[in-house]
Design a protein around this motif. Structure first.
Motif, mmCIF file in Angstrom:
data_model
loop_
_atom_site.group_PDB
_atom_site.id
_atom_site.type_symbol
_atom_site.label_atom_id
_atom_site.label_comp_id
_atom_site.label_asym_id
_atom_site.label_seq_id
_atom_site.Cartn_x
_atom_site.Cartn_y
_atom_site.Cartn_z
ATOM 1 N N GLU A 135 2.093 -12.322 122.444
ATOM 2 C CA GLU A 135 2.527 -11.706 121.127
ATOM 3 C C GLU A 135 1.831 -10.644 120.863
ATOM 4 N N LEU A 136 0.564 -11.012 120.627
ATOM 5 C CA LEU A 136 -0.348 -10.116 119.950
ATOM 6 C C LEU A 136 -0.950 -9.006 120.896
ATOM 7 N N THR A 137 -0.745 -9.286 122.330
ATOM 8 C CA THR A 137 -1.169 -8.175 123.185
ATOM 9 C C THR A 137 0.052 -7.160 123.233
ATOM 10 N N ALA A 138 1.245 -7.671 123.227
ATOM 11 C CA ALA A 138 2.398 -6.765 123.116
ATOM 12 C C ALA A 138 2.525 -6.264 121.972
ATOM 13 N N LEU A 139 1.952 -6.667 120.858
ATOM 14 C CA LEU A 139 2.217 -5.805 119.582
ATOM 15 C C LEU A 139 1.144 -4.427 119.600
ATOM 16 N N PHE A 140 -0.055 -4.910 120.098
ATOM 17 C CA PHE A 140 -1.120 -4.028 120.287
ATOM 18 C C PHE A 140 -0.669 -2.733 121.478
ATOM 19 N N ILE A 141 -0.155 -3.112 122.387
ATOM 20 C CA ILE A 141 0.367 -2.056 123.166
ATOM 21 C C ILE A 141 1.547 -1.309 122.800
ATOM 22 N N GLU A 142 2.543 -1.889 121.987
ATOM 23 C CA GLU A 142 3.346 -1.174 121.396
ATOM 24 C C GLU A 142 2.962 -0.246 120.418
ATOM 25 N N GLU A 143 2.045 -0.738 119.459
ATOM 26 C CA GLU A 143 1.606 -0.010 118.429
ATOM 27 C C GLU A 143 0.845 1.391 118.959
ATOM 28 N N VAL A 144 -0.301 1.262 119.984
ATOM 29 C CA VAL A 144 -1.088 1.962 120.420
ATOM 30 C C VAL A 144 -0.395 3.201 120.986
ATOM 31 N N GLU A 145 0.753 2.759 121.824
ATOM 32 C CA GLU A 145 1.719 3.522 122.650
ATOM 33 C C GLU A 145 2.067 4.585 121.703
ATOM 34 N N ALA A 146 2.862 3.916 120.489
ATOM 35 C CA ALA A 146 3.613 4.888 119.659
ATOM 36 C C ALA A 146 2.430 5.830 118.899
ATOM 37 N N ARG A 147 1.486 5.430 118.584
ATOM 38 C CA ARG A 147 0.580 6.167 117.750
ATOM 39 C C ARG A 147 -0.694 6.791 118.352
ATOM 40 N N CYS A 148 -0.945 6.513 119.605
ATOM 41 C CA CYS A 148 -1.999 7.476 120.438
ATOM 42 C C CYS A 148 -1.648 7.656 121.906
ATOM 43 N N PRO A 149 -0.609 8.723 121.807
ATOM 44 C CA PRO A 149 -0.076 9.081 123.192
ATOM 45 C C PRO A 149 -1.094 9.582 124.177
ATOM 46 N N ARG A 150 -2.632 9.878 123.926
ATOM 47 C CA ARG A 150 -3.267 10.465 124.787
ATOM 48 C C ARG A 150 -3.841 9.151 125.883
ATOM 49 N N LEU A 151 -3.781 8.053 125.181
ATOM 50 C CA LEU A 151 -4.320 6.871 125.844
ATOM 51 C C LEU A 151 -3.223 6.373 126.756
ATOM 52 N N GLN A 152 -3.605 5.992 128.198
ATOM 53 C CA GLN A 152 -2.826 5.454 129.212
ATOM 54 C C GLN A 152 -3.007 4.275 129.433
ATOM 55 N N LEU A 153 -1.809 3.568 129.438
ATOM 56 C CA LEU A 153 -2.051 1.981 129.475
ATOM 57 C C LEU A 153 -2.304 1.661 130.938
ATOM 58 N N VAL A 154 -3.496 0.815 131.300
ATOM 59 C CA VAL A 154 -3.334 0.352 132.496
ATOM 60 C C VAL A 154 -3.231 -1.254 132.886
ATOM 61 N N THR A 155 -3.156 -1.980 131.869
ATOM 62 C CA THR A 155 -2.820 -3.343 131.696
ATOM 63 C C THR A 155 -1.126 -3.438 131.872
ATOM 64 N N PRO A 156 -0.938 -4.463 132.824
ATOM 65 C CA PRO A 156 0.363 -4.561 133.203
ATOM 66 C C PRO A 156 1.317 -4.988 132.119
ATOM 67 N N ARG A 157 2.262 -4.349 131.927
ATOM 68 C CA ARG A 157 3.460 -4.347 130.739
ATOM 69 C C ARG A 157 4.140 -5.955 130.836
ATOM 70 N N ALA A 158 4.442 -6.264 131.946
ATOM 71 C CA ALA A 158 4.927 -7.613 132.422
ATOM 72 C C ALA A 158 4.119 -8.918 131.828
ATOM 73 N N PRO A 159 4.454 -9.617 130.764
ATOM 74 C CA PRO A 159 3.513 -10.559 130.228
ATOM 75 C C PRO A 159 3.188 -11.527 131.233
ATOM 76 N N ASP A 160 3.769 -12.032 132.446
ATOM 77 C CA ASP A 160 3.451 -12.892 133.178
ATOM 78 C C ASP A 160 2.256 -12.287 134.223
ATOM 79 N N ARG A 161 1.902 -10.922 134.204
ATOM 80 C CA ARG A 161 0.952 -10.373 134.954
ATOM 81 C C ARG A 161 -0.218 -9.832 134.261
ATOM 82 N N ARG A 162 -0.419 -10.226 133.051
ATOM 83 C CA ARG A 162 -1.482 -9.979 132.262
ATOM 84 C C ARG A 162 -2.268 -11.114 131.690
#
Length: 397
Positions: free
Chosen positions: A295-322
């Motif tokens: 829950e917390l990692t999903a929230l962090f990913i969602e909020e960072v991507e919405a507010r910090c577009p210059r940062l590129q996510l490298v952690t898998p989005r799929a919950p069972d893969r992170r």
């Protein structure tokens, strides 16, 4: 139902700090100083050398090993503490290679922690029997498990990206090919449910200063499956791995089971601090911990991507893969992380360009996540990282 508000109160967290670096060093459990003081004063101080017997110091590695074992799905009596993670990697890998004497390939992946690869490379050179360390991309690991492979040396959670390997599937694939597995749990022990027994793992190792909060330099652990425990040869023939250390025999005789994987004198003070830290886990359900982490990692990913577009996510989005960390790529990631730390949000950086954030539900909550994102957005939007002071590299990043 685990009360994470209650577990948060069990840690000393400096005022004004959001600590997102428990994947590198866990914070201080409030009970640890008193436990250490008692060990120093009442045991070392009053018992002196008799503490080895009266205070049970000699048995600490097994007792504490069983407490760690409960968190990683190990059978009782098959985990022992001591030494460093690199030493435990060396022990496990050497034992596994000897169990497959007709094979010469050590298989690993490029997401493995470099020191694991260093130990494998050094061991192969020392053996001088033609062993090869074969390193492939993480996604290609399964297809490279063939009948050439003696041992698959795998870190379950990638230290940079947080990518999670499927332990059960890869272990089954290895066994089908006649290979053994050595799992490094440095970024999974205490971060997510691990089931060594259920997965059929052969060997596992890990450290205790990250998600288990044992303190800087806390001792490592090693697991040996019951089917191997009495005949896996300990290549490091340490005094305390001997069947009868105080018989002082001139030749080495390996101890029974996991005892043979002991090497040197137990780090009594470090184990006391770790034991206090493990008390926190007595009231923690690992399934609840995992659910809250996702829950917390999903929230962090969602909020960072919405507010910090210059940062590129490298952690898998799929919950069972992170695992329980989130990593973003940014060319000036080191400087940006220093700017964050200066403003009370502590994460860390891994070369060449990875900003890492450990999300630990034991002491991180939704309010911490939102505050961290607020500060990160401020740093990125204002280019506050673009300061020479933040570019100066410290010894530890």
């Amino acid at each position: 139902m685990t009360d994470f508000a209650a577990t948060k109160r069990l840690f000393h967290l400096p005022e004004g700090i959001v600590y997102l670096d428990g994947n590198s060093l866990g914070p201080l459990p409030r009970a640890a100083p008193a436990r250490l003081e008692g060990t120093l004063r009442d045991e070392w101080g009053e018992m002196l050398i008799t503490g080895w017997n009266r205070a049970g110091w000699m048995d600490q590695p097994r007792r504490t090993g069983d407490r760690v074992g409960r968190l990683i799905g190990a059978e009782a009596g098959h985990v022992v503490m001591g030494d460093t993670l690199s030493i435990k990697v060396w022990q496990a890998l050497a034992a596994a290679l000897e169990l497959r004497p007709d094979r010469r390939v050590i298989l690993s992946d490029s997401g493995n922690f470099p020191s694991d690869l260093y130990m494998a490379e050094g061991l192969a050179g020392l053996l001088d029997k033609g062993h090869e360390l074969r390193v492939v991309e993480p996604e290609a690991l399964a297809e490279h498990i063939t009948d050439e492979v003696a041992v698959a040396l795998i870190t379950e959670v990638d230290y940079r990206t947080g990518r999670l390997h499927d332990m059960r599937a890869l272990t089954a694939k290895a066994h089908a090919a006649g290979a053994l597995t050595v799992w490094d749990l440095a970024h999974s022990a205490g971060a997510l449910p691990v089931d060594l027994s259920g997965a059929g793992a052969d060997f596992a190792v890990g450290c205790t200063y990250k998600y288990l909060n044992g303190g800087p330099g806390a001792p490592a652990f090693i697991y040996v499956a019951p089917r191997h425990a009495d005949h896996a040869r300990p290549a490091l023939s340490g005094w305390l791995g001997h069947a009868a250390p105080f018989a002082f025999e001139p030749r080495y005789r390996a101890g029974d089971g996991i005892e043979r994987m002991r090497v040197g004198t137990p780090p009594v003070l470090a184990l006391a601090a770790l034991d206090a830290a493990l008390d926190v886990w007595d009231g923690v359900d690992m399934a609840a911990l995992r659910a809250r982490s996702l829950e917390l990692t999903a929230l962090f990913i969602e909020e960072v991507e919405a507010r910090c577009p210059r940062l590129q996510l490298v952690t898998p989005r799929a919950p069972d893969r992170r695992g329980s960390q989130v990593s973003f790529r940014f060319a000036e990631g080191y400087a940006a992380m220093q700017a964050l730390i200066a403003r009370g949000v502590i994460g860390d950086f891994r070369a060449p360009d990875i900003m890492r954030f450990g999300i630990t539900p034991l002491y991180i909550d939704e309010a911490d996540i939102r505050r961290a994102v607020d500060v990160l957005a401020e740093v990125m939007e204002g280019d506050l990282w673009d300061d020479p002071a933040y570019r100066a590299r410290a010894a530890v990043t």
